[in-house]
Design a protein around this motif. Structure first.
Motif, PDB file in Angstrom:
ATOM      1  N   TRP A  56       0.823  -1.208   0.000  1.00  0.00           N
ATOM      2  CA  TRP A  56       0.000   0.000   0.000  1.00  0.00           C
ATOM      3  C   TRP A  56       0.857   1.259   0.000  1.00  0.00           C
ATOM      4  O   TRP A  56       0.449   2.303  -0.528  1.00  0.00           O
ATOM      5  CB  TRP A  56      -0.963   0.001   1.188  1.00  0.00           C
ATOM      6  CG  TRP A  56      -2.139  -0.894   0.984  1.00  0.00           C
ATOM      7  CD1 TRP A  56      -2.438  -2.042   1.653  1.00  0.00           C
ATOM      8  CD2 TRP A  56      -3.180  -0.723   0.015  1.00  0.00           C
ATOM      9  NE1 TRP A  56      -3.591  -2.597   1.159  1.00  0.00           N
ATOM     10  CE2 TRP A  56      -4.072  -1.812   0.152  1.00  0.00           C
ATOM     11  CE3 TRP A  56      -3.448   0.238  -0.960  1.00  0.00           C
ATOM     12  CZ2 TRP A  56      -5.198  -1.959  -0.638  1.00  0.00           C
ATOM     13  CZ3 TRP A  56      -4.566   0.099  -1.759  1.00  0.00           C
ATOM     14  CH2 TRP A  56      -5.434  -0.980  -1.598  1.00  0.00           C
ATOM     15  N   ASP A  57       2.059   1.198   0.603  1.00  0.00           N
ATOM     16  CA  ASP A  57       2.980   2.334   0.527  1.00  0.00           C
ATOM     17  C   ASP A  57       3.392   2.598  -0.916  1.00  0.00           C
ATOM     18  O   ASP A  57       3.486   3.757  -1.351  1.00  0.00           O
ATOM     19  CB  ASP A  57       4.229   2.067   1.379  1.00  0.00           C
ATOM     20  CG  ASP A  57       3.966   2.267   2.856  1.00  0.00           C
ATOM     21  OD1 ASP A  57       2.947   2.902   3.198  1.00  0.00           O
ATOM     22  OD2 ASP A  57       4.764   1.778   3.675  1.00  0.00           O
ATOM     23  N   ALA A  58       3.656   1.513  -1.657  1.00  0.00           N
ATOM     24  CA  ALA A  58       4.017   1.667  -3.073  1.00  0.00           C
ATOM     25  C   ALA A  58       2.854   2.250  -3.862  1.00  0.00           C
ATOM     26  O   ALA A  58       3.035   3.152  -4.694  1.00  0.00           O
ATOM     27  CB  ALA A  58       4.444   0.323  -3.653  1.00  0.00           C
ATOM     28  N   VAL A  59       1.637   1.745  -3.584  1.00  0.00           N
ATOM     29  CA  VAL A  59       0.453   2.280  -4.264  1.00  0.00           C
ATOM     30  C   VAL A  59       0.246   3.749  -3.910  1.00  0.00           C
ATOM     31  O   VAL A  59      -0.101   4.576  -4.773  1.00  0.00           O
ATOM     32  CB  VAL A  59      -0.800   1.454  -3.889  1.00  0.00           C
ATOM     33  CG1 VAL A  59      -2.061   2.086  -4.453  1.00  0.00           C
ATOM     34  CG2 VAL A  59      -0.661   0.029  -4.397  1.00  0.00           C
ATOM     35  N   GLU A  60       0.482   4.082  -2.647  1.00  0.00           N
ATOM     36  CA  GLU A  60       0.336   5.466  -2.210  1.00  0.00           C
ATOM     37  C   GLU A  60       1.344   6.371  -2.913  1.00  0.00           C
ATOM     38  O   GLU A  60       1.004   7.492  -3.330  1.00  0.00           O
ATOM     39  CB  GLU A  60       0.518   5.553  -0.694  1.00  0.00           C
ATOM     40  CG  GLU A  60       0.262   6.932  -0.115  1.00  0.00           C
ATOM     41  CD  GLU A  60       0.412   6.956   1.386  1.00  0.00           C
ATOM     42  OE1 GLU A  60      -0.540   7.333   2.072  1.00  0.00           O
ATOM     43  OE2 GLU A  60       1.509   6.577   1.865  1.00  0.00           O
ATOM     44  N   ASN A  61       2.589   5.899  -3.065  1.00  0.00           N
ATOM     45  CA  ASN A  61       3.599   6.681  -3.774  1.00  0.00           C
ATOM     46  C   ASN A  61       3.197   6.907  -5.231  1.00  0.00           C
ATOM     47  O   ASN A  61       3.398   7.990  -5.782  1.00  0.00           O
ATOM     48  CB  ASN A  61       4.956   5.985  -3.709  1.00  0.00           C
ATOM     49  CG  ASN A  61       5.623   6.129  -2.360  1.00  0.00           C
ATOM     50  OD1 ASN A  61       5.365   7.090  -1.640  1.00  0.00           O
ATOM     51  ND2 ASN A  61       6.468   5.187  -1.998  1.00  0.00           N
ATOM     52  N   VAL A  62       2.645   5.859  -5.853  1.00  0.00           N
ATOM     53  CA  VAL A  62       2.182   6.002  -7.236  1.00  0.00           C
ATOM     54  C   VAL A  62       1.063   7.038  -7.314  1.00  0.00           C
ATOM     55  O   VAL A  62       1.046   7.897  -8.210  1.00  0.00           O
ATOM     56  CB  VAL A  62       1.709   4.644  -7.799  1.00  0.00           C
ATOM     57  CG1 VAL A  62       1.035   4.837  -9.152  1.00  0.00           C
ATOM     58  CG2 VAL A  62       2.881   3.680  -7.933  1.00  0.00           C
ATOM     59  N   TRP A  63       0.106   6.955  -6.366  1.00  0.00           N
ATOM     60  CA  TRP A  63      -1.009   7.903  -6.370  1.00  0.00           C
ATOM     61  C   TRP A  63      -0.515   9.336  -6.186  1.00  0.00           C
ATOM     62  O   TRP A  63      -0.908  10.244  -6.941  1.00  0.00           O
ATOM     63  CB  TRP A  63      -2.010   7.547  -5.276  1.00  0.00           C
ATOM     64  CG  TRP A  63      -2.910   8.684  -4.882  1.00  0.00           C
ATOM     65  CD1 TRP A  63      -2.950   9.334  -3.684  1.00  0.00           C
ATOM     66  CD2 TRP A  63      -3.886   9.351  -5.717  1.00  0.00           C
ATOM     67  NE1 TRP A  63      -3.881  10.346  -3.705  1.00  0.00           N
ATOM     68  CE2 TRP A  63      -4.470  10.375  -4.944  1.00  0.00           C
ATOM     69  CE3 TRP A  63      -4.305   9.174  -7.028  1.00  0.00           C
ATOM     70  CZ2 TRP A  63      -5.450  11.213  -5.433  1.00  0.00           C
ATOM     71  CZ3 TRP A  63      -5.291  10.015  -7.528  1.00  0.00           C
ATOM     72  CH2 TRP A  63      -5.845  11.015  -6.730  1.00  0.00           C
TER      73      TRP A  63
END
Length: 543
Positions: A245-252
């Motif tokens: 989710w941290d990776a997804v958050e960075n992408v967002w």
């Protein structure tokens, strides 16, 4: 006549039912008042019985009274033992009715005596309040109660929670109650191994930071090897979930930053691509759009407050016209005399940027101006472990819409055809009858207008200031150079790529060093591909 008789009977029965219901309510209120009044004369050791009697009524009306009792805000008059909730006032204590909370007289503290409670009674009150709120008819109240017990992890509330879960119909509330049960179970030393393993499974599935903290604190207290192994596996699973989710958050956040860069750079891309002009005042066009939004909202607040929700819809075309008009005046008044002289053009536009900044400081002052968010651009919602703010989501959508509209203008309109012709081969376009000075002027106005619309979007995520445009001008140039001068698809890919790269580098290198690393990467990249990711095609370009 029969119809009239039936109607009269129905009205009479309805009236009698209302009277009976009212009488029942009064009797119930009388019973509650008697139980509350008995606390004044009851001994400390006997007050628990009265608290349990209030909880047994199942009436949520007594919750404020019990909370005030636990907080030490319940007093009784020495003269007649009447019990009240109190609130501090200038001349003493304000008396409130314990059930209706209606304000009464203000009296001196000497005429009152506190209904004392100890820690044992406070625990009993917490359990009573939890039980009453868990049985509330309102789903929101039950959810708040479950979340409060999840945080407090009160062992005495465990039976109440289990009873509430058995009858709960709302899935959201039920999930919150089950989480509270799991948290209390991990803390309960009397819980069986099977119960603890089930609780660990619940938190493993939950997979958020709170679950990780609870399971990590439980691991040293595990009684059996099975519990230790289950806790370790849960921690490992939660950490993997959080990393994902941290990776997804960075992408967002990278896409969010990229959408801002796209809005700021897209006008610069077409201006630079068609005219070859390095416009150092492009950031000030963004600033003018933001201040246009501020002025529009001020006018609406003072004259038409009911239209505030539509303020951005009025601001967008006005920002386009204001920034586009200033851009057109710049091109006709200054830039058209400097074509073919890039250094002089750069210095001239930089001077214009300073003039525009000082003009805005003179008119609006040097301090930041706050622009309000309409309700439809406020708040946030969650998808799994990702929190999406409405304003950034709308800005991303707006940036893509602007990109699509501009692409259609370039591909499907006569003006777009002329612009592409001038971009690819200016001399050939002029020999075919295209008025290249007119195309230059309209292109500069279009690019400036789009920058003004970018200012409307940026006003929704940051304060408006005279230096607003300077924050994004360097990044905009990097996007244009990296993506390919004059290529809209290159601008889109470049903006999103640089935005995501920045957000992935920031946690490790910090915000400033991340920008430096991105700049170094672009410098190295253009050594290999001087025309960017998507180089324009054309005879004049290839020369």
């Amino acid at each position: 006549m029969r119809q009239l008789r039936k109607l009269a009977v129905a009205v009479l029965l309805s009236f009698l039912a209302t009277v009976a219901s009212t009488g029942h309510g009064k009797a119930s209120d009388t019973s509650l008042e008697a139980t509350i009044s008995a606390l004044a004369s009851a001994k400390l050791k006997d007050r628990g019985n009265h608290i349990e009697a209030l909880a047994a009524t199942g009436d949520a009306q007594v919750v404020p009274f019990l909370e005030a009792l636990a907080a030490g805000d319940v007093y009784f008059k020495k003269s007649d033992n009447a019990v009240f909730i109190t609130r501090k006032a200038e001349d003493g204590l304000q008396l409130l009715d314990p059930l209706s909370l209606e304000e009464g007289e203000v009296v001196g503290s000497r005429s009152l005596k506190k209904v004392k409670v100890n820690n044992k009674l406070r625990r009993l009150i917490r359990g009573a309040v939890a039980g009453l709120t868990l049985q509330s008819q309102d789903a929101g109240t039950r959810l708040e109660a479950a979340n409060a017990l999840y945080k407090s992890q009160d062992l005495e509330a465990l039976p109440l929670l289990k009873a509430a879960v058995a009858t709960e119909t709302d899935e959201t509330v039920k999930d919150a109650q089950e989480r509270a049960i799991a948290a209390i179970t991990l803390k309960n030393v009397k819980a069986s191994e099977a119960e603890r393993l089930e609780a660990l499974g619940k938190f493993k599935a939950q997979g958020d930071q709170e679950a990780l903290a609870l399971v990590s604190s439980f691991l040293p207290q595990a009684k059996t090897a099975a519990e230790s192994e289950a806790a370790a596996l849960a921690i490992q699973s939660i950490e993997k979930s959080l990393a994902m989710w941290d990776a997804v958050e960075n992408v967002w956040y990278g896409l969010s930053l990229g959408s801002v860069l796209l809005l700021a750079a897209i006008g610069l891309a077409i201006t630079f691509g068609v005219m070859g002009v390095i416009n150092m005042a492009h950031g000030e066009m963004v600033m003018l759009g933001a201040y246009t939004t501020f002025v529009v909202q001020e006018v609406i607040r003072t004259s038409f407050p009911g239209f505030f929700e539509f303020s951005l819809l009025f601001a967008l075309p006005l920002a386009f016209l204001v920034a586009g008009g200033v851009g057109l005046a710049m091109e006709r008044g200054i830039i058209r005399f400097l074509y073919g002289r890039p250094l002089e053009t750069l210095l001239a536009t930089w001077g214009v940027s300073l003039i525009l900044q000082q003009a805005v400081r003179t008119i609006f002052g040097p301090t930041n101006k706050e622009v309000g968010n309409p309700d439809w651009m406020s708040g946030a919602f969650e998808i799994g472990g990702l929190a999406l703010t409405a304003n950034r989501l709308w800005i991303l959508v707006f940036a893509l819409v602007v990109f699509a509209v501009l692409l259609m203008v370039l591909k499907r309109t006569h003006f777009g055809l002329q612009m592409r012709a001038v971009t690819q081969n200016r001399r050939m376009a002029a020999s075919m009858g295209i008025r290249t000075p007119w195309v230059d002027a309209m292109t500069f106005a279009l690019g400036s207008g789009i920058a003004g619309m970018a200012g409307v979007a940026l006003s929704q995520i940051s304060n408006v200031s005279p230096n607003l445009g300077q924050t994004y001008i360097i990044d905009s140039f990097m996007v244009v150079v990296f993506g390919g001068v004059g290529n809209l698809w290159g601008t889109l890919v470049g903006a999103m790529t640089l935005g995501v790269a920045n957000k992935f580098l920031e946690p490790y290198a910090g915000a400033v060093l991340a920008k430096i690393l991105v700049l170094v990467f672009i410098i190295l990249f253009i050594q290999k591909k001087p025309r960017g990711l998507f180089a324009l095609k054309g005879r004049a370009v290839d020369l």
